[in-house]
Design a protein around this motif. Structure first.
Motif, PDB file in Angstrom:
ATOM      1  N   THR A 166      -1.922   0.120  -6.757  1.00 26.01           N
ATOM      2  CA  THR A 166      -1.458  -0.263  -5.441  1.00 26.01           C
ATOM      3  C   THR A 166      -0.101  -0.940  -5.601  1.00 26.01           C
ATOM      4  O   THR A 166       0.406  -1.080  -6.711  1.00 26.01           O
ATOM      5  CB  THR A 166      -2.475  -1.163  -4.713  1.00 26.01           C
ATOM      6  OG1 THR A 166      -2.054  -1.331  -3.356  1.00 26.01           O
ATOM      7  CG2 THR A 166      -2.616  -2.527  -5.386  1.00 26.01           C
ATOM      8  N   GLN A 177      -1.212  -5.581  -4.072  1.00 25.14           N
ATOM      9  CA  GLN A 177      -0.451  -4.955  -2.980  1.00 25.14           C
ATOM     10  C   GLN A 177       0.700  -5.788  -2.434  1.00 25.14           C
ATOM     11  O   GLN A 177       1.739  -5.241  -2.076  1.00 25.14           O
ATOM     12  CB  GLN A 177      -1.431  -4.615  -1.840  1.00 25.14           C
ATOM     13  CG  GLN A 177      -0.768  -3.925  -0.641  1.00 25.14           C
ATOM     14  CD  GLN A 177      -1.787  -3.546   0.419  1.00 25.14           C
ATOM     15  OE1 GLN A 177      -2.858  -3.061   0.104  1.00 25.14           O
ATOM     16  NE2 GLN A 177      -1.449  -3.767   1.681  1.00 25.14           N
ATOM     17  N   ASN A 178       0.516  -7.097  -2.313  1.00 28.97           N
ATOM     18  CA  ASN A 178       1.466  -7.923  -1.559  1.00 28.97           C
ATOM     19  C   ASN A 178       1.323  -9.394  -1.994  1.00 28.97           C
ATOM     20  O   ASN A 178       0.498  -9.688  -2.859  1.00 28.97           O
ATOM     21  CB  ASN A 178       1.191  -7.758  -0.060  1.00 28.97           C
ATOM     22  CG  ASN A 178      -0.297  -7.921   0.241  1.00 28.97           C
ATOM     23  OD1 ASN A 178      -0.987  -8.673  -0.427  1.00 28.97           O
ATOM     24  ND2 ASN A 178      -0.791  -7.194   1.221  1.00 28.97           N
ATOM     25  N   TYR A 235      -2.730   6.313  -5.596  1.00 29.14           N
ATOM     26  CA  TYR A 235      -2.330   5.124  -4.843  1.00 29.14           C
ATOM     27  C   TYR A 235      -3.317   4.861  -3.698  1.00 29.14           C
ATOM     28  O   TYR A 235      -3.710   5.778  -2.991  1.00 29.14           O
ATOM     29  CB  TYR A 235      -0.919   5.321  -4.267  1.00 29.14           C
ATOM     30  CG  TYR A 235      -0.437   4.151  -3.446  1.00 29.14           C
ATOM     31  CD1 TYR A 235       0.258   3.093  -4.036  1.00 29.14           C
ATOM     32  CD2 TYR A 235      -0.699   4.077  -2.077  1.00 29.14           C
ATOM     33  CE1 TYR A 235       0.682   2.007  -3.297  1.00 29.14           C
ATOM     34  CE2 TYR A 235      -0.283   2.992  -1.324  1.00 29.14           C
ATOM     35  CZ  TYR A 235       0.407   1.960  -1.941  1.00 29.14           C
ATOM     36  OH  TYR A 235       0.816   0.874  -1.203  1.00 29.14           O
ATOM     37  N   SER A 236      -3.679   3.591  -3.533  1.00 28.94           N
ATOM     38  CA  SER A 236      -4.476   3.212  -2.364  1.00 28.94           C
ATOM     39  C   SER A 236      -4.038   1.829  -1.902  1.00 28.94           C
ATOM     40  O   SER A 236      -3.324   1.123  -2.624  1.00 28.94           O
ATOM     41  CB  SER A 236      -5.978   3.223  -2.686  1.00 28.94           C
ATOM     42  OG  SER A 236      -6.278   2.264  -3.679  1.00 28.94           O
ATOM     43  N   LYS A 237      -4.452   1.458  -0.697  1.00 31.06           N
ATOM     44  CA  LYS A 237      -4.004   0.188  -0.121  1.00 31.06           C
ATOM     45  C   LYS A 237      -5.036  -0.321   0.874  1.00 31.06           C
ATOM     46  O   LYS A 237      -5.853   0.446   1.391  1.00 31.06           O
ATOM     47  CB  LYS A 237      -2.658   0.375   0.580  1.00 31.06           C
ATOM     48  CG  LYS A 237      -2.693   1.449   1.674  1.00 31.06           C
ATOM     49  CD  LYS A 237      -1.298   1.771   2.193  1.00 31.06           C
ATOM     50  CE  LYS A 237      -1.324   2.983   3.120  1.00 31.06           C
ATOM     51  NZ  LYS A 237       0.016   3.332   3.609  1.00 31.06           N
ATOM     52  N   ASP A 271      -2.135  -3.892   6.057  1.00 30.66           N
ATOM     53  CA  ASP A 271      -0.916  -4.655   5.785  1.00 30.66           C
ATOM     54  C   ASP A 271      -1.237  -6.148   5.662  1.00 30.66           C
ATOM     55  O   ASP A 271      -1.958  -6.702   6.491  1.00 30.66           O
ATOM     56  CB  ASP A 271       0.104  -4.442   6.899  1.00 30.66           C
ATOM     57  CG  ASP A 271       0.724  -3.049   6.825  1.00 30.66           C
ATOM     58  OD1 ASP A 271       0.346  -2.278   5.929  1.00 30.66           O
ATOM     59  OD2 ASP A 271       1.582  -2.734   7.676  1.00 30.66           O
ATOM     60  N   CYS A 318       2.907  -6.742  -5.669  1.00 25.29           N
ATOM     61  CA  CYS A 318       3.814  -6.516  -4.538  1.00 25.29           C
ATOM     62  C   CYS A 318       4.926  -5.510  -4.863  1.00 25.29           C
ATOM     63  O   CYS A 318       4.660  -4.331  -4.999  1.00 25.29           O
ATOM     64  CB  CYS A 318       4.369  -7.860  -4.066  1.00 25.29           C
ATOM     65  SG  CYS A 318       5.055  -7.823  -2.409  1.00 25.29           S
ATOM     66  N   GLU A 351       5.513   2.405  -2.669  1.00 28.88           N
ATOM     67  CA  GLU A 351       4.398   3.338  -2.428  1.00 28.88           C
ATOM     68  C   GLU A 351       4.820   4.775  -2.721  1.00 28.88           C
ATOM     69  O   GLU A 351       4.107   5.509  -3.427  1.00 28.88           O
ATOM     70  CB  GLU A 351       3.910   3.205  -0.982  1.00 28.88           C
ATOM     71  CG  GLU A 351       2.803   4.185  -0.642  1.00 28.88           C
ATOM     72  CD  GLU A 351       2.318   4.101   0.798  1.00 28.88           C
ATOM     73  OE1 GLU A 351       1.767   5.105   1.280  1.00 28.88           O
ATOM     74  OE2 GLU A 351       2.473   3.040   1.448  1.00 28.88           O
ATOM     75  N   THR A 408       3.354  -1.657   0.498  1.00 24.73           N
ATOM     76  CA  THR A 408       3.193  -0.404   1.243  1.00 24.73           C
ATOM     77  C   THR A 408       4.448  -0.059   2.049  1.00 24.73           C
ATOM     78  O   THR A 408       5.258  -0.936   2.367  1.00 24.73           O
ATOM     79  CB  THR A 408       2.016  -0.509   2.227  1.00 24.73           C
ATOM     80  OG1 THR A 408       2.363  -1.441   3.272  1.00 24.73           O
ATOM     81  CG2 THR A 408       0.742  -1.003   1.542  1.00 24.73           C
ATOM     82  N   TYR A 423      -5.386  -7.309  -1.868  1.00 29.30           N
ATOM     83  CA  TYR A 423      -5.949  -6.078  -2.458  1.00 29.30           C
ATOM     84  C   TYR A 423      -5.367  -5.903  -3.853  1.00 29.30           C
ATOM     85  O   TYR A 423      -4.150  -5.976  -4.043  1.00 29.30           O
ATOM     86  CB  TYR A 423      -5.569  -4.879  -1.577  1.00 29.30           C
ATOM     87  CG  TYR A 423      -6.161  -3.550  -1.997  1.00 29.30           C
ATOM     88  CD1 TYR A 423      -7.536  -3.323  -1.936  1.00 29.30           C
ATOM     89  CD2 TYR A 423      -5.340  -2.513  -2.431  1.00 29.30           C
ATOM     90  CE1 TYR A 423      -8.078  -2.093  -2.294  1.00 29.30           C
ATOM     91  CE2 TYR A 423      -5.871  -1.272  -2.789  1.00 29.30           C
ATOM     92  CZ  TYR A 423      -7.241  -1.069  -2.718  1.00 29.30           C
ATOM     93  OH  TYR A 423      -7.777   0.145  -3.075  1.00 29.30           O
ATOM     94  N   SER A 450      -2.008 -10.966  -2.610  1.00 28.48           N
ATOM     95  CA  SER A 450      -2.811 -10.396  -3.703  1.00 28.48           C
ATOM     96  C   SER A 450      -2.514 -11.033  -5.060  1.00 28.48           C
ATOM     97  O   SER A 450      -3.148 -10.672  -6.058  1.00 28.48           O
ATOM     98  CB  SER A 450      -2.545  -8.884  -3.794  1.00 28.48           C
ATOM     99  OG  SER A 450      -2.620  -8.283  -2.521  1.00 28.48           O
TER     100      SER A 450
END
Length: 225
Positions: free
Chosen positions: A157, A208-209, A188-190, A193, A133, A178, A160, A197, A212
Motif C-alpha cells: 500500500t 498508506q498514510n 496494491y490495495s488501500k 482515505d 505514506c 499508487e 493513494t 492501513y 498508518s
C-alpha cells in the motif's frame, strides 16, 4: 536492535515555490515506538546534515502526542539537524531500515542510487524494510536479485491517488505512489482515505498514510523481536 531511518533531503515542492520535506508524525511515531523498546537508531539522508521538515506537518491540526514529544526533545532534533550521509552508511550494521514519508522522497529517494542499493542489500538478507505514506516512492527503481521490480507480486500500500487529489498536489508531484506501485506490478490495495492501513508481505512493510505510521512501526518491531 539497530535500525536505520532514511529521510529525504529534498525541500522544494516542484515549481510551486512552496517547501516540502519529511512528515514529522511519520518520523516521530515510529522513532519513539522503536526507541522506547530499546532500538539504537541512526538517521540518514542523501545529502547528510539537516533533514527538511514539511511545514504542513508542523501545522496545529497535524500535531499528535509524538510530534509534541519531538518538539520538546532537543536530542532528537539534533539528530534531524545532523543526519548521517547515506553514502557513509553500511547496511550490514543494521537489523532493519525504515523510510518515513512526506512529499520529499518523490523527488530524491525515488532516484537515489545509494538508497536503492541499501534497500536491495536489506532485502537480499531478508531484513525488515518499512515504508509509510509517500515513502514507498523509494521503491520505484529497487530490483529483486532477478532484476524484476522488488514490489512485483507483493502486497503493498502507499499514499493513494485520491489522497493526493485531496491535498491538491496530484499535478505537482513527479509521479503518484499508487500508480507507480501498480505499474511495477505490485498487488496494491488501500483502505478509505486517511484511514490507518498497513500490509506485511515477507520482509516488506508498507503503510498508506500518516495515520498508518504506528501500524508500520509495530509490525517492524514484531519482525525484529
Amino acid at each position: 536492535m539497530k535500525v536505520l531511518f532514511v529521510l529525504t533531503s529534498h525541500d522544494e515542492l516542484g515549481d510551486t515555490g512552496n517547501k516540502t520535506g519529511f512528515w514529522i508524525e511519520e518520523f516521530a511515531n515510529p522513532y519513539y515506538t522503536l526507541l522506547d523498546k530499546g532500538a539504537d537508531i541512526t538517521v540518514a539522508t542523501p545529502k547528510g546534515g539537516k533533514a527538511p521538515i514539511d511545514p504542513n506537518s508542523d501545522s496545529p491540526d497535524a500535531q499528535t502526542e509524538d510530534t509534541k514529544r519531538f518538539h520538546k526533545d532537543e536530542a532528537t532534533q539534533k539528530l534531524i539537524n545532523n543526519t548521517v550521509k547515506l553514502e557513509d552508511v553500511n547496511p550490514d550494521d543494521y537489523d532493519a531500515v525504515f523510510y518515513p514519508g512526506g512529499h520529499g522522497p518523490l523527488w530524491d529517494l525515488a532516484e537515489d542510487k545509494t538508497s536503492i542499493k541499501i534497500i536491495e542489500s536489506f532485502n537480499a538478507k531478508q531484513k525488515p524494510i518499512g515504508f509509510v505514506c509517500h515513502a514507498p516512492a523509494a521503491l520505484k527503481n529497487v530490483k529483486k536479485e532477478n532484476g524484476e521490480p522488488l514490489v512485483k507480486g507483493k502486497k503493498v500500500t502507499g499514499f493513494t491517488n485520491t489522497e493526493e487529489e485531496a491535498v491538491q498536489l496530484k499535478d505537482v508531484v513527479p509521479f503518484l505512489v499508487e500508480d507507480m506501485l501498480r505499474e511495477n506490478e505490485a498487488i496494491y490495495s488501500k483502505a478509505g482515505d486517511w484511514e490507518a492501513y498497513a500490509l506485511v508481505d515477507g520482509n516488506l512493510i508498507t503503510g498508506q498514510n500518516p495515520a498508518s505510521s504506528g501500524l508500520v512501526a509495530n509490525k517492524l518491531f514484531e519482525m525484529l523481536k
